[in-house]
Write a protein that holds these residues in place. Structure first.
Motif, PDB file in Angstrom:
ATOM      1  N   VAL A 151      42.406  49.710  50.419  1.00 13.35           N
ATOM      2  CA  VAL A 151      43.070  48.672  49.649  1.00 13.35           C
ATOM      3  C   VAL A 151      42.648  48.762  48.187  1.00 13.35           C
ATOM      4  CG1 VAL A 151      43.408  46.196  49.391  1.00 13.35           C
ATOM      5  CG2 VAL A 151      43.118  47.176  51.683  1.00 13.35           C
ATOM      6  N   GLU A 152      43.641  48.713  47.310  1.00  8.56           N
ATOM      7  CA  GLU A 152      43.381  48.655  45.874  1.00  8.56           C
ATOM      8  C   GLU A 152      43.897  47.322  45.349  1.00  8.56           C
ATOM      9  OE1 GLU A 152      43.501  53.439  44.847  1.00  8.56           O
ATOM     10  OE2 GLU A 152      44.893  52.065  43.864  1.00  8.56           O
ATOM     11  N   LEU A 153      43.144  46.751  44.437  1.00  9.44           N
ATOM     12  CA  LEU A 153      43.454  45.428  43.910  1.00  9.44           C
ATOM     13  C   LEU A 153      43.731  45.508  42.415  1.00  9.44           C
ATOM     14  CD1 LEU A 153      40.559  43.623  45.764  1.00  9.44           C
ATOM     15  CD2 LEU A 153      42.981  43.528  46.363  1.00  9.44           C
ATOM     16  N   LEU A 154      44.748  44.800  41.978  1.00  5.78           N
ATOM     17  CA  LEU A 154      45.091  44.742  40.561  1.00  5.78           C
ATOM     18  C   LEU A 154      45.262  43.282  40.164  1.00  5.78           C
ATOM     19  CD1 LEU A 154      45.755  46.245  37.968  1.00  5.78           C
ATOM     20  CD2 LEU A 154      48.152  46.256  38.682  1.00  5.78           C
ATOM     21  N   GLU A 155      44.331  42.817  39.335  1.00  5.70           N
ATOM     22  CA  GLU A 155      44.395  41.450  38.841  1.00  5.70           C
ATOM     23  C   GLU A 155      45.061  41.436  37.469  1.00  5.70           C
ATOM     24  OE1 GLU A 155      40.475  41.987  41.148  1.00  5.70           O
ATOM     25  OE2 GLU A 155      41.460  43.012  39.495  1.00  5.70           O
ATOM     26  N   SER A 156      45.770  40.358  37.172  1.00  3.23           N
ATOM     27  CA  SER A 156      46.416  40.216  35.871  1.00  3.23           C
ATOM     28  C   SER A 156      46.595  38.739  35.559  1.00  3.23           C
ATOM     29  CB  SER A 156      47.768  40.929  35.862  1.00  3.23           C
ATOM     30  OG  SER A 156      48.638  40.329  36.799  1.00  3.23           O
ATOM     31  N   GLY A 157      46.969  38.465  34.319  1.00  2.00           N
ATOM     32  CA  GLY A 157      47.275  37.102  33.920  1.00  2.00           C
ATOM     33  C   GLY A 157      46.225  36.445  33.045  1.00  2.00           C
ATOM     34  N   GLY A 158      45.095  37.099  32.868  1.00  2.00           N
ATOM     35  CA  GLY A 158      44.067  36.521  32.019  1.00  2.00           C
ATOM     36  C   GLY A 158      44.490  36.505  30.558  1.00  2.00           C
ATOM     37  N   ASP A 159      43.901  35.586  29.808  1.00  2.00           N
ATOM     38  CA  ASP A 159      44.281  35.447  28.402  1.00  2.00           C
ATOM     39  C   ASP A 159      43.265  34.561  27.704  1.00  2.00           C
ATOM     40  OD1 ASP A 159      47.624  34.993  26.946  1.00  2.00           O
ATOM     41  OD2 ASP A 159      45.726  35.664  26.058  1.00  2.00           O
ATOM     42  N   LEU A 160      43.451  34.408  26.406  1.00  2.00           N
ATOM     43  CA  LEU A 160      42.690  33.449  25.600  1.00  2.00           C
ATOM     44  C   LEU A 160      43.504  32.172  25.540  1.00  2.00           C
ATOM     45  CD1 LEU A 160      40.481  32.585  23.573  1.00  2.00           C
ATOM     46  CD2 LEU A 160      41.835  33.712  21.795  1.00  2.00           C
ATOM     47  N   SER A 163      46.438  26.009  30.607  1.00  2.00           N
ATOM     48  CA  SER A 163      46.648  26.525  31.960  1.00  2.00           C
ATOM     49  C   SER A 163      46.916  28.021  31.931  1.00  2.00           C
ATOM     50  CB  SER A 163      47.844  25.827  32.621  1.00  2.00           C
ATOM     51  OG  SER A 163      47.628  24.444  32.758  1.00  2.00           O
ATOM     52  N   LEU A 164      46.562  28.670  33.015  1.00  2.00           N
ATOM     53  CA  LEU A 164      46.884  30.070  33.242  1.00  2.00           C
ATOM     54  C   LEU A 164      47.177  30.272  34.718  1.00  2.00           C
ATOM     55  CD1 LEU A 164      44.131  32.002  31.222  1.00  2.00           C
ATOM     56  CD2 LEU A 164      46.581  31.935  30.699  1.00  2.00           C
ATOM     57  N   ARG A 165      47.968  31.288  35.027  1.00  2.00           N
ATOM     58  CA  ARG A 165      48.154  31.687  36.416  1.00  2.00           C
ATOM     59  C   ARG A 165      47.771  33.150  36.548  1.00  2.00           C
ATOM     60  NH1 ARG A 165      53.262  32.021  40.620  1.00  2.00           N
ATOM     61  NH2 ARG A 165      53.832  33.838  39.347  1.00  2.00           N
ATOM     62  N   LEU A 166      46.782  33.405  37.363  1.00  2.00           N
ATOM     63  CA  LEU A 166      46.342  34.763  37.633  1.00  2.00           C
ATOM     64  C   LEU A 166      47.063  35.307  38.865  1.00  2.00           C
ATOM     65  CD1 LEU A 166      42.473  34.390  37.121  1.00  2.00           C
ATOM     66  CD2 LEU A 166      44.282  34.716  35.414  1.00  2.00           C
ATOM     67  N   SER A 167      47.285  36.609  38.863  1.00  2.00           N
ATOM     68  CA  SER A 167      47.902  37.277  40.003  1.00  2.00           C
ATOM     69  C   SER A 167      47.002  38.401  40.488  1.00  2.00           C
ATOM     70  CB  SER A 167      49.264  37.867  39.618  1.00  2.00           C
ATOM     71  OG  SER A 167      50.159  36.865  39.204  1.00  2.00           O
ATOM     72  N   CYS A 168      47.073  38.663  41.765  1.00  2.00           N
ATOM     73  CA  CYS A 168      46.311  39.749  42.373  1.00  2.00           C
ATOM     74  C   CYS A 168      47.223  40.448  43.366  1.00  2.00           C
ATOM     75  CB  CYS A 168      45.084  39.194  43.081  1.00  2.00           C
ATOM     76  SG  CYS A 168      44.272  40.359  44.198  1.00  2.00           S
ATOM     77  N   VAL A 169      47.517  41.705  43.089  1.00  2.00           N
ATOM     78  CA  VAL A 169      48.353  42.493  43.975  1.00  2.00           C
ATOM     79  C   VAL A 169      47.490  43.477  44.741  1.00  2.00           C
ATOM     80  CG1 VAL A 169      50.294  44.082  44.143  1.00  2.00           C
ATOM     81  CG2 VAL A 169      50.320  42.279  42.420  1.00  2.00           C
ATOM     82  N   ALA A 170      47.642  43.489  46.053  1.00  2.00           N
ATOM     83  CA  ALA A 170      46.902  44.406  46.915  1.00  2.00           C
ATOM     84  C   ALA A 170      47.830  45.526  47.361  1.00  2.00           C
ATOM     85  CB  ALA A 170      46.352  43.673  48.125  1.00  2.00           C
ATOM     86  N   SER A 171      47.458  46.752  47.085  1.00  3.43           N
ATOM     87  CA  SER A 171      48.243  47.892  47.522  1.00  3.43           C
ATOM     88  C   SER A 171      47.421  48.717  48.509  1.00  3.43           C
ATOM     89  CB  SER A 171      48.660  48.757  46.333  1.00  3.43           C
ATOM     90  OG  SER A 171      47.520  49.239  45.646  1.00  3.43           O
ATOM     91  N   TYR A 229      37.696  37.433  36.069  1.00  5.72           N
ATOM     92  CA  TYR A 229      38.128  36.962  37.369  1.00  5.72           C
ATOM     93  C   TYR A 229      38.591  38.132  38.234  1.00  5.72           C
ATOM     94  CZ  TYR A 229      37.864  32.083  35.968  1.00  5.72           C
ATOM     95  OH  TYR A 229      37.408  30.844  35.569  1.00  5.72           O
ATOM     96  N   TYR A 230      38.150  38.109  39.483  1.00 10.11           N
ATOM     97  CA  TYR A 230      38.474  39.140  40.463  1.00 10.11           C
ATOM     98  C   TYR A 230      39.034  38.498  41.724  1.00 10.11           C
ATOM     99  CZ  TYR A 230      34.929  41.915  37.892  1.00 10.11           C
ATOM    100  OH  TYR A 230      34.185  42.558  36.941  1.00 10.11           O
ATOM    101  N   CYS A 231      39.800  39.274  42.465  1.00  7.27           N
ATOM    102  CA  CYS A 231      40.170  38.862  43.810  1.00  7.27           C
ATOM    103  C   CYS A 231      39.602  39.887  44.789  1.00  7.27           C
ATOM    104  CB  CYS A 231      41.667  38.741  43.983  1.00  7.27           C
ATOM    105  SG  CYS A 231      42.549  40.299  43.850  1.00  7.27           S
TER     106      CYS A 231
END
Length: 115
Positions: A2-11, A17-25, A94-96
């Motif tokens: 499994v590989e994980l890709l997190e995104s959505g972080g920002d200043l 508010s922010l919404r983070l995403s984590c896609v598992a491939s 942040y990690y998933c």
């Protein structure tokens, strides 16, 4: 594996508010696993922030309870972390992962909250 890709972080400013995403491939059984979000700041241990079971039951650390919401979309092999009313102390990478951290860790996504 499994590989994980997190995104959505920002200043973002405090209160934002922010919404983070984590896609598992690399897996066809994402739906069978719990998912967790963790965060880490330099010099400190990685902190468990939120978990969601394969059945959708959620749990949160006291520091984020009432402000963060974890969710998942099994059709997209994706987990989300909706973060509201952000505080400067939420600043972290942040990690998933699976709750016991058994998948290969991704690069994480940086969240920076300014006061």
């Amino acid at each position: 594996q499994v590989e994980l890709l997190e995104s959505g972080g920002d200043l973002v400013q405090a209160g934002g508010s922010l919404r983070l995403s984590c896609v598992a491939s690399g897996t066809s059984v994402f739906r069978l696993f719990g998912v967790a979000w963790f965060r880490q700041v330099p010099g400190k241990q990685r902190e468990l922030v939120a978990t969601i079971t394969r059945l959708g039951n959620t749990n949160y650390s006291d520091s984020v309870k009432g402000r963060f919401t974890i969710s998942r979309d099994n059709a997209k092999n994706t987990s989300y972390l909706q973060m509201n009313n952000l505080k400067p102390e939420d600043t972290a990478l942040y990690y998933c992962n699976e709750p016991q951290g058994r998948w290969t860790w991704g690069q994480g996504t940086q969240v920076t909250v300014s006061s």
